[in-house]
Design a protein around this motif. Structure first.
Motif, PDB file in Angstrom:
ATOM      1  N   VAL A 156       1.247 -14.435  -3.280  1.00 40.33           N
ATOM      2  CA  VAL A 156       2.259 -14.027  -2.131  1.00 40.33           C
ATOM      3  C   VAL A 156       1.698 -14.300  -0.762  1.00 40.33           C
ATOM      4  N   GLU A 157       0.525 -13.655  -0.485  1.00 40.30           N
ATOM      5  CA  GLU A 157      -0.211 -13.455   0.805  1.00 40.30           C
ATOM      6  C   GLU A 157      -0.198 -15.041   1.106  1.00 40.30           C
ATOM      7  N   GLU A 158      -0.609 -15.924   0.529  1.00 35.21           N
ATOM      8  CA  GLU A 158      -0.676 -17.219   0.973  1.00 35.21           C
ATOM      9  C   GLU A 158       0.761 -17.993   1.348  1.00 35.21           C
ATOM     10  N   ALA A 159       1.668 -17.636   0.381  1.00 35.67           N
ATOM     11  CA  ALA A 159       3.027 -18.056   0.736  1.00 35.67           C
ATOM     12  C   ALA A 159       3.587 -17.403   2.008  1.00 35.67           C
ATOM     13  N   LEU A 160       3.398 -16.415   2.207  1.00 39.08           N
ATOM     14  CA  LEU A 160       3.790 -15.703   3.597  1.00 39.08           C
ATOM     15  C   LEU A 160       3.187 -16.277   4.619  1.00 39.08           C
ATOM     16  N   ALA A 161       1.689 -16.439   4.449  1.00 38.13           N
ATOM     17  CA  ALA A 161       0.995 -17.213   5.679  1.00 38.13           C
ATOM     18  C   ALA A 161       1.460 -18.406   6.200  1.00 38.13           C
ATOM     19  N   LYS A 162       2.212 -19.181   5.079  1.00 39.57           N
ATOM     20  CA  LYS A 162       2.676 -20.340   5.501  1.00 39.57           C
ATOM     21  C   LYS A 162       4.074 -20.549   6.077  1.00 39.57           C
ATOM     22  N   VAL A 163       4.953 -19.272   6.107  1.00 37.97           N
ATOM     23  CA  VAL A 163       6.226 -19.472   6.693  1.00 37.97           C
ATOM     24  C   VAL A 163       6.290 -19.916   8.164  1.00 37.97           C
ATOM     25  N   GLU A 164       7.140 -20.711   8.324  1.00 38.26           N
ATOM     26  CA  GLU A 164       7.263 -20.985   9.829  1.00 38.26           C
ATOM     27  C   GLU A 164       8.332 -20.349  10.435  1.00 38.26           C
TER      28      GLU A 164
ATOM     29  N   GLN B 296       0.712  -1.206   0.001  1.00 34.97           N
ATOM     30  CA  GLN B 296       0.230   0.033  -0.255  1.00 34.97           C
ATOM     31  C   GLN B 296       0.844   1.282  -0.049  1.00 34.97           C
ATOM     32  N   ASN B 297       2.005   0.951   0.519  1.00 31.46           N
ATOM     33  CA  ASN B 297       2.808   2.235   0.704  1.00 31.46           C
ATOM     34  C   ASN B 297       4.064   2.279  -0.605  1.00 31.46           C
ATOM     35  N   GLY B 298       3.865   1.455  -1.284  1.00 31.93           N
ATOM     36  CA  GLY B 298       4.760   1.503  -2.657  1.00 31.93           C
ATOM     37  C   GLY B 298       6.298   0.809  -2.152  1.00 31.93           C
ATOM     38  N   TRP B 299       6.284  -0.175  -1.258  1.00 32.97           N
ATOM     39  CA  TRP B 299       7.459  -0.871  -0.999  1.00 32.97           C
ATOM     40  C   TRP B 299       7.368  -2.302  -1.302  1.00 32.97           C
ATOM     41  N   LYS B 300       8.429  -3.005  -1.830  1.00 27.89           N
ATOM     42  CA  LYS B 300       7.883  -4.442  -2.359  1.00 27.89           C
ATOM     43  C   LYS B 300       8.670  -5.384  -1.277  1.00 27.89           C
ATOM     44  N   THR B 301       7.917  -6.331  -0.701  1.00 31.74           N
ATOM     45  CA  THR B 301       8.329  -7.353   0.199  1.00 31.74           C
ATOM     46  C   THR B 301       9.410  -8.280  -0.778  1.00 31.74           C
ATOM     47  N   GLN B 302      10.798  -8.621  -0.327  1.00 32.53           N
ATOM     48  CA  GLN B 302      11.574  -9.408  -0.901  1.00 32.53           C
ATOM     49  C   GLN B 302      12.088 -10.542  -0.059  1.00 32.53           C
ATOM     50  N   TRP B 303      11.885 -10.544   1.214  1.00 33.72           N
ATOM     51  CA  TRP B 303      12.346 -11.781   1.887  1.00 33.72           C
ATOM     52  C   TRP B 303      12.069 -11.914   3.145  1.00 33.72           C
ATOM     53  N   ILE B 304      12.103 -13.305   3.751  1.00 27.11           N
ATOM     54  CA  ILE B 304      12.132 -13.159   5.172  1.00 27.11           C
ATOM     55  C   ILE B 304      13.080 -14.069   5.451  1.00 27.11           C
TER      56      ILE B 304
ATOM     57  N   ALA C 261      18.687 -19.241  19.114  1.00 27.29           N
ATOM     58  CA  ALA C 261      19.836 -19.643  18.088  1.00 27.29           C
ATOM     59  C   ALA C 261      19.339 -20.515  17.273  1.00 27.29           C
ATOM     60  N   ALA C 262      19.682 -20.482  15.987  1.00 29.18           N
ATOM     61  CA  ALA C 262      19.219 -21.007  14.927  1.00 29.18           C
ATOM     62  C   ALA C 262      20.055 -21.001  13.826  1.00 29.18           C
ATOM     63  N   PRO C 263      20.359 -21.827  12.675  1.00 35.88           N
ATOM     64  CA  PRO C 263      21.054 -21.599  11.571  1.00 35.88           C
ATOM     65  C   PRO C 263      20.391 -20.582  10.565  1.00 35.88           C
ATOM     66  N   PHE C 264      21.183 -19.665   9.731  1.00 37.94           N
ATOM     67  CA  PHE C 264      20.622 -18.927   8.915  1.00 37.94           C
ATOM     68  C   PHE C 264      20.028 -19.464   7.816  1.00 37.94           C
ATOM     69  N   ALA C 265      19.018 -18.813   7.491  1.00 30.51           N
ATOM     70  CA  ALA C 265      17.996 -19.467   6.308  1.00 30.51           C
ATOM     71  C   ALA C 265      17.113 -18.543   5.733  1.00 30.51           C
ATOM     72  N   LEU C 266      16.988 -18.513   4.393  1.00 30.31           N
ATOM     73  CA  LEU C 266      15.787 -17.871   3.662  1.00 30.31           C
ATOM     74  C   LEU C 266      14.566 -18.705   3.749  1.00 30.31           C
ATOM     75  N   LEU C 267      13.638 -18.083   4.347  1.00 27.13           N
ATOM     76  CA  LEU C 267      12.367 -18.943   4.617  1.00 27.13           C
ATOM     77  C   LEU C 267      11.252 -18.498   3.789  1.00 27.13           C
ATOM     78  N   THR C 268      11.386 -17.636   2.770  1.00 24.54           N
ATOM     79  CA  THR C 268      10.534 -17.529   1.604  1.00 24.54           C
ATOM     80  C   THR C 268      10.775 -18.184   0.412  1.00 24.54           C
ATOM     81  N   PRO C 269       9.952 -18.486  -0.551  1.00 28.41           N
ATOM     82  CA  PRO C 269      10.190 -19.021  -1.750  1.00 28.41           C
ATOM     83  C   PRO C 269      10.870 -18.040  -2.620  1.00 28.41           C
ATOM     84  N   GLY C 270      11.974 -18.431  -3.525  1.00 30.48           N
ATOM     85  CA  GLY C 270      12.553 -17.512  -4.341  1.00 30.48           C
ATOM     86  C   GLY C 270      14.227 -17.443  -3.988  1.00 30.48           C
ATOM     87  N   ARG C 271      15.014 -16.287  -4.236  1.00 29.71           N
ATOM     88  CA  ARG C 271      16.149 -16.346  -3.874  1.00 29.71           C
ATOM     89  C   ARG C 271      16.405 -14.987  -3.112  1.00 29.71           C
ATOM     90  N   GLY C 272      15.426 -14.422  -2.258  1.00 33.33           N
ATOM     91  CA  GLY C 272      15.502 -13.301  -1.538  1.00 33.33           C
ATOM     92  C   GLY C 272      15.525 -11.854  -2.221  1.00 33.33           C
TER      93      GLY C 272
END
Length: 224
Positions: A151-159, A45-53, A132-143
């Motif tokens: 996208v909303e559905e994918a983000l809702a499924k992130v553990e 809504q504010n003109g920014w793009k989510t790229q990763w978790i 403590a936990a190992p580094f990881a990209l949690l969202t689908p894609g390459r960050g």
């Protein structure tokens, strides 16, 4: 009124940092606000793009982004984030714990609900993460964007486990790079001149956000 911590970080020998302040909205988002899909919608809504978790490991290399501003929202856990200085040794133990870094900068305790708006050029390094936990990209894609049909559905499924943050960048301004220092020596003003976004990623048009706190006049840069 939103309480904003502002940090003006001067350039170092290796890092441009920025004339614009680093903004820390401490505890801005409540637990009910921290659903990734809801934050994504606010970004959009504010003109920014989510790229990763990302889930962050014990430490990382200090770095900055040379051509794009960044927003990081802390979703879970706690950590320390060091801003404004480069690492001076490639050994992560030495540059994190044994002082192999430039002088100066600021260290900020980060916890869930915090929001950081980081100007292009400002160095940052996340370490001492809990749980403590190992580094990881949690969202689908390459960050560099969420690679999913919904996208909303994918983000809702992130553990979400460990210390996690969600990152966004102004739309149509390109992807983030990973600069560790020296690369932009002699062209710091180009980094400082990255265009100011029209809206704050989480606060929109609020004058107590980057909208009112970041300056965008040519005269401002001419004085640098």
């Amino acid at each position: 009124m939103v309480h904003v911590n502002q940090y003006y970080l001067p350039p170092t020998n290796l890092i441009p940092n920025s004339p614009q302040p680093l903004l820390h909205y401490k505890g801005l988002l409540s637990e009910s606000d921290l659903r990734p899909e809801n934050i994504h919608n606010r970004f959009h809504q504010n003109g920014w793009k989510t790229q990763w978790i990302f889930r962050y490991g014990p430490t990382q290399q200090s770095h900055y982004h040379s051509a794009v501003h960044e927003c990081m929202v802390v979703l879970t856990g706690t950590a320390t984030i060091r801003f404004g200085v480069a690492d001076t040794d490639s050994d992560l133990d030495k540059n994190t714990w044994s002082g192999a870094r430039e002088n100066g900068g600021v260290e900020i305790d980060a916890r869930s609900g915090d929001v950081f708006v980081i100007p292009a050029g400002v160095a940052h390094k996340t370490y001492d993460t809990t749980p403590a936990a190992p580094f990881a990209l949690l969202t689908p894609g390459r960050g560099r964007g969420i690679q999913a049909a919904n996208v909303e559905e994918a983000l809702a499924k992130v553990e979400l486990t460990g210390f996690t943050m969600m990152g966004a960048y102004p739309e149509n301004r390109g992807d983030w790079d990973f600069i560790i220092g020296k690369e932009d020596a002699g062209r710091f003003k180009a980094v400082w001149s990255v265009a100011k976004p029209k809206k704050d990623p989480v606060l929109g048009d609020d004058p107590d956000s980057l909208v009112g706190l970041w300056k965008d006049t040519p005269e401002f840069y001419a004085k640098i």
